[in-house]
Scaffold this motif. Structure first.
Motif, PDB file in Angstrom:
ATOM      1  N   GLY A 130     -12.327   1.892   7.957  1.00 24.95           N
ATOM      2  CA  GLY A 130     -11.626   1.188   9.016  1.00 24.95           C
ATOM      3  C   GLY A 130     -10.202   0.786   8.670  1.00 24.95           C
ATOM      4  O   GLY A 130      -9.513   0.188   9.494  1.00 24.95           O
ATOM      5  N   VAL A 131      -9.758   1.110   7.460  1.00 27.47           N
ATOM      6  CA  VAL A 131      -8.405   0.756   7.018  1.00 27.47           C
ATOM      7  C   VAL A 131      -7.516   1.993   7.117  1.00 27.47           C
ATOM      8  O   VAL A 131      -7.925   3.087   6.711  1.00 27.47           O
ATOM      9  N   PRO A 132      -6.306   1.883   7.641  1.00 23.28           N
ATOM     10  CA  PRO A 132      -5.417   3.047   7.755  1.00 23.28           C
ATOM     11  C   PRO A 132      -4.979   3.551   6.383  1.00 23.28           C
ATOM     12  O   PRO A 132      -5.207   2.897   5.360  1.00 23.28           O
ATOM     13  N   PRO A 133      -4.357   4.727   6.325  1.00 19.96           N
ATOM     14  CA  PRO A 133      -3.886   5.268   5.039  1.00 19.96           C
ATOM     15  C   PRO A 133      -2.986   4.282   4.306  1.00 19.96           C
ATOM     16  O   PRO A 133      -2.267   3.488   4.910  1.00 19.96           O
ATOM     17  N   ILE A 134      -3.048   4.327   2.988  1.00 22.37           N
ATOM     18  CA  ILE A 134      -2.249   3.423   2.175  1.00 22.37           C
ATOM     19  C   ILE A 134      -1.212   4.210   1.386  1.00 22.37           C
ATOM     20  O   ILE A 134      -1.414   5.371   1.020  1.00 22.37           O
ATOM     21  N   ASN A 135      -0.080   3.542   1.124  1.00 21.61           N
ATOM     22  CA  ASN A 135       0.980   4.084   0.288  1.00 21.61           C
ATOM     23  C   ASN A 135       1.419   2.973  -0.659  1.00 21.61           C
ATOM     24  O   ASN A 135       1.928   1.946  -0.207  1.00 21.61           O
TER      25      ASN A 135
END
Length: 264
Positions: A150-155
């Protein structure tokens, strides 16, 4: 030679008609020169590296047969686009042992890798320098995390500052060509013992984010043979459970027959 002869002449009092005040002034100048020569110059070159990664959920397809849930990539770059290949010989990425290719060596830019995974793990990054003398390498530890459900992509990225003290001339040129900043310091030689080139290691600054998948760690996946053995074991257990239930059912039927026979 002339300076030495002049100093000897002054010290011995042979002043060639110079006054005592002139003699004192001459000695003062010479002592000042000795004081300047006794100072040692310290050279420092600072460079900045950026370590970072991106990760996102994989699209689920019917043809996917592996257990990978995420796509991720990791990189080592120069800060503000500096050309670090001038002083970096190679970068060695040391992944978890469960990966098919756990040690990957990149010898030219871009220094980055692309992989798939299903859990977080500690990634070790070994940066090797184009230096004939020490220091020749430095190793970083990076907590490679994946986004939770449920968490968007991370950078994520972090900056590492390296300070090289007294590098040799050849390596100093490479550092400067790669974006290094040169600094000089003058210190009395009495307070600075002669030392080889050194590197000041950075402080660990990789703090995990609360929105990452830390519950599932990257562990070795069982081999095909192990999976077959486990399946066979589960099958035997299920057969024994069926046999046990069948025996229990037969016993219940015998009890019912005896009760019905007694009633007659």
């Amino acid at each position: 030679k002339q300076w030495y002869q002049r100093r000897v002449a002054i010290t011995a009092g042979i002043t060639n008609n110079l006054s005592s005040d002139v003699m004192k002034e001459e000695l003062t100048k010479q002592n000042d020169n000795v004081s300047v020569d006794s100072r040692k110059r310290i050279s420092k070159v600072k460079v900045a590296l950026t370590l970072g990664h991106s990760a996102s959920h994989r699209a689920k397809t019917a043809s996917s047969v592996d257990d990978f849930t995420h796509d991720w990539s990791f990189y080592v770059r120069g800060d503000h686009g500096c050309k670090i290949h001038h002083y970096i010989e190679r970068v060695v990425f040391k992944l978890h042992e469960s990966f098919k290719n756990p040690v990957q060596v990149i010898k030219k830019p871009p220094y980055e890798i692309h992989e798939q995974g299903y859990g977080t793990f500690i990634l070790f990054v070994e940066v090797n320098f184009k230096n004939k003398r020490n220091p020749k390498q430095i190793e970083y530890k990076y907590d490679l995390v994946l986004p939770a459900d449920g968490v968007p992509p991370i950078n994520r990225a972090r900056k590492e500052i390296l300070t090289f003290t007294n590098p040799n001339k050849e390596f100093m040129t490479k550092l400067i060509d790669g974006g290094g900043a040169l600094q000089h310091e003058n210190l009395p030689s009495t307070s600075l013992p002669k030392q080889p080139a050194q590197i000041e290691p950075p402080k660990e600054s990789n703090v995990p984010s609360p929105s990452v998948n830390k519950n599932r760690e990257h562990t070795p996946k069982p081999s095909k043979e192990q999976e077959e053995r486990r399946a066979a074991k589960e099958k035997r257990k299920e057969e024994r459970r069926k046999e046990k239930r069948a025996v229990e059912d037969e016993g219940e039927e015998d009890d019912d027959d005896r009760r019905r026979g007694g009633g007659r």
